[in-house]
Design an enzyme around this catalytic site. Sequence first.
Site, PDB file in Angstrom:
ATOM      1  N   GLU A  75       4.738   8.547  -4.407  1.00 22.11           N
ATOM      2  CA  GLU A  75       4.973   8.069  -2.929  1.00 22.11           C
ATOM      3  C   GLU A  75       6.003   7.437  -3.206  1.00 22.11           C
ATOM      4  OE1 GLU A  75       2.126   6.625   0.273  1.00 22.11           O
ATOM      5  OE2 GLU A  75       1.572   9.112   0.284  1.00 22.11           O
ATOM      6  N   GLU A  82       0.967  -0.835  -0.433  1.00 18.65           N
ATOM      7  CA  GLU A  82      -0.523   0.077  -0.242  1.00 18.65           C
ATOM      8  C   GLU A  82       1.023   1.134   0.188  1.00 18.65           C
ATOM      9  OE1 GLU A  82      -1.200   2.419  -0.264  1.00 18.65           O
ATOM     10  OE2 GLU A  82      -3.081   2.895   1.824  1.00 18.65           O
TER      11      GLU A  82
END
Length: 695
Positions: free
Chosen positions: A153, A144
Amino acid sequence: MKVFCGRANPTTGSVEWLEEDEHYDYHQEIARSSYADMLHDRDRNMKYYQGIRAAVSRVKDRGQKALVLDIGTGTGLLSMMAVTAGADFCYAIEVFKPMADAAVKIVEKNGFSDKIKVINKHSTEVTVGPDGDMPCHANILITELFDTELIGEGALPSYEHAHRHLVQANCEAVPHRATVYAQLVESRRMWSWNKLFPIRVQTSRGEQVIIPPLELERCPGAPSVCDIQLNQVSPTDFTILSDVLPMFSVDFSKQVSSSAACHSRQFEPLVSGQAQVVLSWWDIEMDPEGKIKCTMAPFWAHSNPEELQWRDHWMQCVYFLPQEEPVVQGSALCLVAHHDDYCVWYSLQKTSPEKNGRVHPVRPVCDCQAHLLWNRPRFGEINDRNRTDQYIQALRTVLKPDSVCLCVSDGSLLSMLAHHLGAEQVFTIENSAASHRLMKKIFKANHLEDKINIIEKRPELLTPADLEGKKVSLLLGEPFFTTSLLPWHNLYFWYVRTAVDQLLGPGAVVMPQAASLHVVVVEFRDLWRIRSPCGDCEGFDVHIMDDMIKRALDFRESKEAEPHPLWEYPCHSLSEPQQILTFDFRQPVPLQPVHAEGTIELRRPGQSHGAVLWMEYHLTPDSTVSTGLLKLAEDKGDCCWNPHCKQAVYFFNTTLDPRVPLGSPQTVTYTVAFHPHTGDITMDFTLSDALDRGC
């Protein structure tokens, strides 16, 4: 050990680096994180659980042991799901040490210590082998690592490394695939977040038009994505020009590349218009067949809008085309999505890049300075015609033919308005070199470089010589300063007014003449979830995480209000708005603190999630600009907030648990203090008869 942390200082208008305890950053990271929001995201959790069960079953059906690599484990939730689903062992990677420590405790609390090993490293530092962190390669990859943009990210480099070094070829992956979607729209509102619109001013010399420099017009803008709660943008604020287009997919079960790439989709515009903005979102499929899907689609593109899951950790993206371009209904075009390892951007082309060779591998860069100095809300604020008219009308009442004006706000057009409305002489302070350059370009584009004097100096260092020996008769401010995070940080204007007191002439006018701090107690539709304890998540005990967040919130700064753009987060008021502090800019900053105490009566039923605070600036006795509440629906108490400003939210640690019947004697007691030496406003709110429970 001590660490240095940046904090806005309203007394100086700058960010200062202060020495803090070594755990300070940890507390801030945890207190302001999205962990609670993710744990409350039932749709995400259920889809991950279903995908993990299916992946473990597929591996077991092949007669293999299920060895899981969980990158970015956080609380360890997904690893615990995997073990419960039958995984033989999990290696849970978490780089943030306080989170890794919490994961160890949560795993132990739930009885999985013998099946889950938490590794406090970045995944690229994990080793495989007899003496490594993992004895062998995993055959199930769970991650995740996604943000609103999907790849912001570092998901692509992390997957790339994992496939090369940490997992078996043809491993199972949860999620299995991600697809990015885009939709082309025309939107004056959203385009106003990216470009400077002409401003028309009626003067005694006729209509004057403030225009942006050509350099700003041609600038492709900042490369950073604008992530928002797209469901809160009214459908009347944009015109859809294309169908929803699947732009590109990433198969996480195979080798992933983080190299720059572009993907084009041909489409025919649904209507003619000006192509300005690309709206984008993604979905993830947890299984190879695509039967288990978690989508970020806004309501109009959602397959079942009634099942729309609110979440704040994943939202939707707004991208601005380098230039607006006319499109004609039915005339085919290509929308191109470009990305590198961390960033996505879009362009509109007549043919695909593969055919015309026009590939843009380099992300756009702002070369006009404006997109570096003004964020999206600031662009919108400057382009807000109603707001500008308020300042124009206020200026008309205070300006005189012999006015000598000093404008104090970062990158403000007030000085130009004052000049066009008849001021004799105008000075403006821009204490950063970048802001000085930008304003110089704007003045030159409007032939005002010889009419308005830019002073590149900190206001407190001004001398009579900087003002050519003249006394200031009108001190102007919006006020707006780029370093301001909370609404009251713009009180720096008051400190400037105090610093230049000796440069003000007799009877000098200050605009705004005063400010006031206001508060209202609200119930949020959804935002409360980001601060709400979870307790049990999909059958797993995560109280340790709740306690960790609570300790972080009890840390000094974390107990303060935090900024949120509340136009994106619906709420309704439980009380009437109330003024609690006033600040008289006609007088210097006082030497002693200013205190206020009182009670707020709750007039509507609901759960008291927090207090919202904002500033109002009183330009003149008859003109006020609010940075917060614009209007309140009397019946339901629905709040309409200023869309250009962030309001301050003070979340209550407890809530009025059962819904309170109208007329019950529930009150909120407050203590608020303004501290002149630091510019801080401290506050405390106490709920009467509140139960010490979570939201």
